[in-house]
Design a protein around this motif. Structure first.
Motif, PDB file in Angstrom:
ATOM      1  N   ARG A 298       0.845  -1.211   0.000  1.00 30.44           N
ATOM      2  CA  ARG A 298       0.000   0.000   0.000  1.00 30.44           C
ATOM      3  C   ARG A 298       0.871   1.247   0.000  1.00 30.44           C
ATOM      4  O   ARG A 298       0.621   2.190  -0.765  1.00 30.44           O
ATOM      5  N   HIS A 299       1.893   1.258   0.831  1.00 33.41           N
ATOM      6  CA  HIS A 299       2.769   2.426   0.882  1.00 33.41           C
ATOM      7  C   HIS A 299       3.609   2.571  -0.380  1.00 33.41           C
ATOM      8  O   HIS A 299       4.051   3.677  -0.712  1.00 33.41           O
ATOM      9  N   MET A 300       3.814   1.482  -1.084  1.00 31.52           N
ATOM     10  CA  MET A 300       4.561   1.539  -2.335  1.00 31.52           C
ATOM     11  C   MET A 300       3.676   1.927  -3.522  1.00 31.52           C
ATOM     12  O   MET A 300       4.163   2.020  -4.649  1.00 31.52           O
ATOM     13  N   GLY A 301       2.375   2.134  -3.274  1.00 31.03           N
ATOM     14  CA  GLY A 301       1.478   2.507  -4.363  1.00 31.03           C
ATOM     15  C   GLY A 301       1.093   1.333  -5.248  1.00 31.03           C
ATOM     16  O   GLY A 301       0.817   1.525  -6.437  1.00 31.03           O
ATOM     17  N   ARG A 302       1.023   0.121  -4.667  1.00 29.08           N
ATOM     18  CA  ARG A 302       0.655  -1.083  -5.432  1.00 29.08           C
ATOM     19  C   ARG A 302      -0.574  -1.717  -4.781  1.00 29.08           C
ATOM     20  O   ARG A 302      -0.488  -2.754  -4.120  1.00 29.08           O
ATOM     21  N   PRO A 303      -1.757  -1.110  -4.940  1.00 30.15           N
ATOM     22  CA  PRO A 303      -2.942  -1.573  -4.218  1.00 30.15           C
ATOM     23  C   PRO A 303      -3.391  -2.988  -4.568  1.00 30.15           C
ATOM     24  O   PRO A 303      -3.922  -3.688  -3.701  1.00 30.15           O
ATOM     25  N   ALA A 304      -3.193  -3.417  -5.817  1.00 36.16           N
ATOM     26  CA  ALA A 304      -3.598  -4.788  -6.174  1.00 36.16           C
ATOM     27  C   ALA A 304      -2.777  -5.805  -5.394  1.00 36.16           C
ATOM     28  O   ALA A 304      -3.310  -6.781  -4.841  1.00 36.16           O
ATOM     29  N   ASP A 305      -1.461  -5.592  -5.330  1.00 32.19           N
ATOM     30  CA  ASP A 305      -0.606  -6.488  -4.546  1.00 32.19           C
ATOM     31  C   ASP A 305      -0.929  -6.378  -3.059  1.00 32.19           C
ATOM     32  O   ASP A 305      -0.884  -7.382  -2.328  1.00 32.19           O
ATOM     33  N   ALA A 306      -1.258  -5.159  -2.618  1.00 33.79           N
ATOM     34  CA  ALA A 306      -1.594  -4.961  -1.213  1.00 33.79           C
ATOM     35  C   ALA A 306      -2.840  -5.765  -0.833  1.00 33.79           C
ATOM     36  O   ALA A 306      -2.870  -6.433   0.215  1.00 33.79           O
TER      37      ALA A 306
ATOM     38  N   GLY B 146      15.189  24.510  11.457  1.00 33.77           N
ATOM     39  CA  GLY B 146      16.341  23.698  11.842  1.00 33.77           C
ATOM     40  C   GLY B 146      16.199  22.217  11.562  1.00 33.77           C
ATOM     41  O   GLY B 146      17.076  21.427  11.949  1.00 33.77           O
ATOM     42  N   TRP B 147      15.121  21.812  10.903  1.00 36.90           N
ATOM     43  CA  TRP B 147      14.898  20.386  10.671  1.00 36.90           C
ATOM     44  C   TRP B 147      15.814  19.848   9.577  1.00 36.90           C
ATOM     45  O   TRP B 147      16.169  20.546   8.635  1.00 36.90           O
ATOM     46  N   ARG B 148      16.173  18.578   9.710  1.00 37.56           N
ATOM     47  CA  ARG B 148      16.961  17.887   8.691  1.00 37.56           C
ATOM     48  C   ARG B 148      16.180  16.672   8.216  1.00 37.56           C
ATOM     49  O   ARG B 148      15.621  15.927   9.023  1.00 37.56           O
ATOM     50  N   ILE B 149      16.162  16.457   6.907  1.00 38.74           N
ATOM     51  CA  ILE B 149      15.391  15.363   6.306  1.00 38.74           C
ATOM     52  C   ILE B 149      16.181  14.072   6.409  1.00 38.74           C
ATOM     53  O   ILE B 149      17.362  14.032   6.060  1.00 38.74           O
ATOM     54  N   PRO B 150      15.575  12.960   6.902  1.00 32.95           N
ATOM     55  CA  PRO B 150      16.272  11.679   6.894  1.00 32.95           C
ATOM     56  C   PRO B 150      16.740  11.316   5.497  1.00 32.95           C
ATOM     57  O   PRO B 150      16.041  11.537   4.509  1.00 32.95           O
ATOM     58  N   GLU B 151      17.919  10.727   5.413  1.00 29.46           N
ATOM     59  CA  GLU B 151      18.529  10.461   4.112  1.00 29.46           C
ATOM     60  C   GLU B 151      17.663   9.602   3.220  1.00 29.46           C
ATOM     61  O   GLU B 151      17.574   9.821   2.018  1.00 29.46           O
ATOM     62  N   GLN B 152      16.979   8.598   3.803  1.00 32.35           N
ATOM     63  CA  GLN B 152      16.212   7.686   2.967  1.00 32.35           C
ATOM     64  C   GLN B 152      15.010   8.350   2.331  1.00 32.35           C
ATOM     65  O   GLN B 152      14.425   7.829   1.399  1.00 32.35           O
ATOM     66  N   ASP B 153      14.603   9.553   2.838  1.00 32.63           N
ATOM     67  CA  ASP B 153      13.454  10.222   2.231  1.00 32.63           C
ATOM     68  C   ASP B 153      13.706  10.612   0.787  1.00 32.63           C
ATOM     69  O   ASP B 153      12.781  10.792   0.016  1.00 32.63           O
ATOM     70  N   ALA B 154      14.954  10.786   0.428  1.00 34.37           N
ATOM     71  CA  ALA B 154      15.264  11.163  -0.949  1.00 34.37           C
ATOM     72  C   ALA B 154      15.090   9.993  -1.911  1.00 34.37           C
ATOM     73  O   ALA B 154      15.094  10.166  -3.117  1.00 34.37           O
ATOM     74  N   LYS B 155      14.920   8.781  -1.381  1.00 34.88           N
ATOM     75  CA  LYS B 155      14.939   7.595  -2.242  1.00 34.88           C
ATOM     76  C   LYS B 155      13.541   7.153  -2.677  1.00 34.88           C
ATOM     77  O   LYS B 155      13.415   6.346  -3.582  1.00 34.88           O
ATOM     78  N   HIS B 156      12.498   7.587  -2.000  1.00 28.26           N
ATOM     79  CA  HIS B 156      11.170   7.075  -2.287  1.00 28.26           C
ATOM     80  C   HIS B 156      10.178   8.210  -2.467  1.00 28.26           C
ATOM     81  O   HIS B 156      10.151   9.152  -1.689  1.00 28.26           O
ATOM     82  N   THR B 157       9.367   8.101  -3.461  1.00 27.85           N
ATOM     83  CA  THR B 157       8.299   9.072  -3.685  1.00 27.85           C
ATOM     84  C   THR B 157       7.037   8.321  -4.043  1.00 27.85           C
ATOM     85  O   THR B 157       7.072   7.162  -4.465  1.00 27.85           O
ATOM     86  N   GLY B 158       5.910   8.989  -3.867  1.00 26.93           N
ATOM     87  CA  GLY B 158       4.647   8.431  -4.334  1.00 26.93           C
ATOM     88  C   GLY B 158       3.940   7.543  -3.354  1.00 26.93           C
ATOM     89  O   GLY B 158       2.882   7.012  -3.659  1.00 26.93           O
ATOM     90  N   ASP B 159       4.475   7.323  -2.130  1.00 24.84           N
ATOM     91  CA  ASP B 159       3.746   6.497  -1.197  1.00 24.84           C
ATOM     92  C   ASP B 159       2.658   7.314  -0.524  1.00 24.84           C
ATOM     93  O   ASP B 159       2.531   8.514  -0.715  1.00 24.84           O
ATOM     94  N   VAL B 160       1.832   6.669   0.279  1.00 26.14           N
ATOM     95  CA  VAL B 160       0.584   7.276   0.734  1.00 26.14           C
ATOM     96  C   VAL B 160       0.727   7.834   2.127  1.00 26.14           C
ATOM     97  O   VAL B 160       1.619   7.481   2.873  1.00 26.14           O
ATOM     98  N   LEU B 161      -0.201   8.742   2.459  1.00 24.75           N
ATOM     99  CA  LEU B 161      -0.256   9.272   3.817  1.00 24.75           C
ATOM    100  C   LEU B 161      -0.750   8.226   4.796  1.00 24.75           C
ATOM    101  O   LEU B 161      -0.411   8.264   5.945  1.00 24.75           O
TER     102      LEU B 161
END
Length: 437
Positions: free
Chosen positions: A237-245, A422-437
Motif C-alpha cells: 500500500r505504501h509503495m502505491g501497489r494496491p492490487a498487490d496490497a 532547523g529540521w533535517r530530512i532523513p537520508e532515505q526520504d530522498a529515495k522514495h516518492t509516491g507512497d501514501v499518507l
C-alpha cells in the motif's frame, strides 16, 4: 522471600523515560479513568515492583498499568501467583552492530560447545530459552511504538531472529520448542520488516518479508503468519501497489485465526479499508470499515492474544486506519472526525502513532481551508518524530509545501517556516516518492 528484580519493567521504564514517581502518578490516573477513584500508588510502590517484592499487582492496578504501557502484565516481567519466575536477560543499551556481534558470537560459542565431544551432555534447549527470546521481543515492540522506523530497531530485530535460529543448532530440543523458536525468529524478522516499512526502506522490507514468511511456515504459528502477510499488505500500500496490497492482505484475512478471533478479523478488515482508500473505492472503504467495527465489537475480552497485537490494535488504531483511508479518498471531513477520535483514545505508549495521526489531522484540516488550525496541529508533532521518523518527516514536508501553495504570504506560513527552519530530512526520504499518507 524470593525478590528477583523485575528487569523487564525496569527496561520499559528506562526506554520510556519513566521515574518511579511518574509511573505511579500515571497509573493512578489510569485507575481513576475506569473506577472513578484515583489509585493509591506512590514511588515506593513502583520500587517494590522493580525490586521483585511485589510480583503480581492487584487487578485494578494491573489493568491500569496495562492500559498505560499497552502490554500485558506478564510481558512486563510480572509473574502470576503460583508460577515460577524466569529471570530475563538484562537489556543492553549499546550500539546495534555491537549487540548483533555479541548475540551471534555468544550463540555460535554455545553451538560449538554443544557439538564438541566431552564429558558433559549436549545442552538441552527448552521453553525457558523461548521465554527469554519472547521478553526480548517485548522490548522490540516497546521500542517500535516509542521510536518507529529506526534502522537500529530493524538491525536489533534481525540480530535476534538470527539468535533464535542459531539456538536450533545449539543443542537438543523437543518439536514444540523447535516450532516455538521458528515462531520467535519469524516474529523478530517481521519486526525488522515493519521497522523498514515505517522507515520507508522498502527494498530492505521485502528482504525481511521473504525470510519472515519462510520462518512462519516452518513454525506453523497462525498469529505470526497473519502479522507478516498483513504487514506485506501495508508495505505494498505504501509503495502505491494496491492490487498487490489487497492480495497480500487477503492471505492474512483468509487464515483460520480470523474466524476464531474477531480481533484479528477486525485488523485485517481495517487494513483492507485503507487499501481501498488508495484505490479510490469509496463504497468498499465504507463497507469494510463498518465490518471491521462490527468485528471489534464482537471480540471478547480475556481471550489470549499475542503481545504485538495487544500492544497496538484497539479502537484508536481502527480510527487511525479509517483516517488514512478517508484522506486517500479526499473525504477530509470524515478524515478529521476519525483523527480526533483516534487521538482521544490513543494509549500513552503509542508515541509514534500519535505523531502520525497528528500529522494526518493537519493535512485534513488544511485541505478544508483552515490553515491556522492545521498549522497549530502540525506544530504539536514532537521535533524528534518530525526529524527522525522518515514517514512523519515526509508527511510534514508535504504539509509545508501545501501550506505554501495555498497561503504563500500569510503569517501562518511564515510561522511554519520558522518552526521547521532547523529540521533535517532523513537520508532515505530522498529515495522514495509516491507512497501514501
Amino acid at each position: 522471600m524470593d525478590c528477583t528484580r523485575n528487569v523487564v519493567l525496569e527496561a520499559w521504564m528506562t526506554e520510556h523515560g519513566y521515574s518511579s514517581n511518574r509511573l505511579a502518578d500515571t497509573v493512578n490516573k489510569a485507575v481513576e479513568e475506569f473506577t472513578g477513584r484515583p489509585g493509591g500508588l506512590d514511588g515506593s510502590s513502583v520500587r517494590d515492583w522493580k525490586a521483585g517484592r511485589v510480583k503480581w499487582p492487584k487487578s485494578a492496578t494491573r489493568k491500569a498499568l496495562e492500559n498505560v504501557t499497552g502490554l500485558p502484565a506478564v510481558a512486563l516481567g510480572f509473574v502470576p501467583r503460583g508460577r515460577k519466575q524466569v529471570v530475563p536477560t538484562s537489556p543492553q543499551q549499546e550500539d546495534p552492530d555491537m549487540k548483533r556481534r555479541s548475540l551471534v558470537g555468544g550463540i555460535a560459542a554455545a553451538a560449538v560447545a554443544a557439538a564438541t565431544p566431552g564429558t558433559s551432555s549436549p545442552r538441552r534447549i527448552g521453553m525457558s530459552d523461548v521465554d527469554r527470546l519472547q521478553r526480548r521481543f517485548t522490548e522490540i515492540i516497546a521500542s517500535d511504538h516509542r521510536h518507529g522506523g529506526r534502522l537500529g530497531i530493524e538491525q536489533r530485530a534481525a540480530a535476534l531472529a538470527d539468535e533464535a535460529l542459531n539456538l536450533q543448532n545449539a543443542g537438543s530440543a523437543s518439536q514444540r520448542v523447535r516450532s516455538s523458536l521458528y515462531a520467535c525468529a519469524a516474529s523478530f524478522r517481521s519486526s525488522a520488516m515493519w521497522a523498514a516499512i515505517d522507515g520507508r526502506r522498502y527494498e530492505d522490507a521485502k528482504t525481511h518479508m521473504r525470510e519472515a514468511q519462510t520462518l512462519a511456515e516452518m513454525s506453523g504459528d497462525q498469529a505470526i503468519k497473519f502479522r507478516i502477510w498483513s504487514h506485506a499488505g501495508t508495505l505494498y500500500r505504501h509503495m502505491g501497489r494496491p492490487a498487490d496490497a489487497l492480495a497480500a492482505n487477503d492471505v492474512a484475512r483468509n487464515l483460520h485465526i480470523t474466524r476464531r478471533d474477531p480481533m484479528f478479523a477486525s485488523l485485517g478488515l481495517a487494513r483492507e479499508a485503507a487499501i481501498h482508500g488508495t484505490s479510490q473505492n469509496h463504497s468498499a472503504t465504507r463497507r469494510v470499515l463498518d465490518q471491521s467495527q462490527d468485528a471489534m465489537l464482537r471480540a471478547t475480552q480475556g481471550t489470549y492474544r499475542p503481545v504485538w497485537l495487544l500492544a497496538f490494535y484497539d479502537q484508536a488504531e481502527l480510527d487511525s486506519l479509517a483516517l488514512s483511508a478517508y484522506l486517500s479518498l479526499g473525504n477530509h471531513q470524515m478524515a478529521e472526525f476519525h483523527a480526533h477520535r483516534s487521538l482521544s483514545t490513543l494509549r500513552p505508549h503509542m508515541v509514534r502513532s500519535r505523531a502520525i495521526t497528528t500529522t494526518r489531522l493537519a493535512h485534513a484540516q488544511l485541505a478544508q481551508g483552515d490553515a491556522d488550525a492545521a498549522t497549530s496541529t502540525a506544530m504539536l508533532v514532537p521535533a524528534d518524530s518530525a526529524t527522525q521518523h522518515a514517514r512523519v518527516s515526509r508527511m510534514l514536508q508535504e504539509f509545508g509545501a501545501a501550506l505554501r501553495a495555498v497561503a504563500p504570504d500569510s503569517s501562518t506560513t511564515q510561522t511554519w517556516i520558522e518552526h521547521t527552519a532547523g529540521w533535517r530530512i532523513p537520508e532515505q526520504d530522498a529515495k522514495h516518492t509516491g507512497d501514501v499518507l
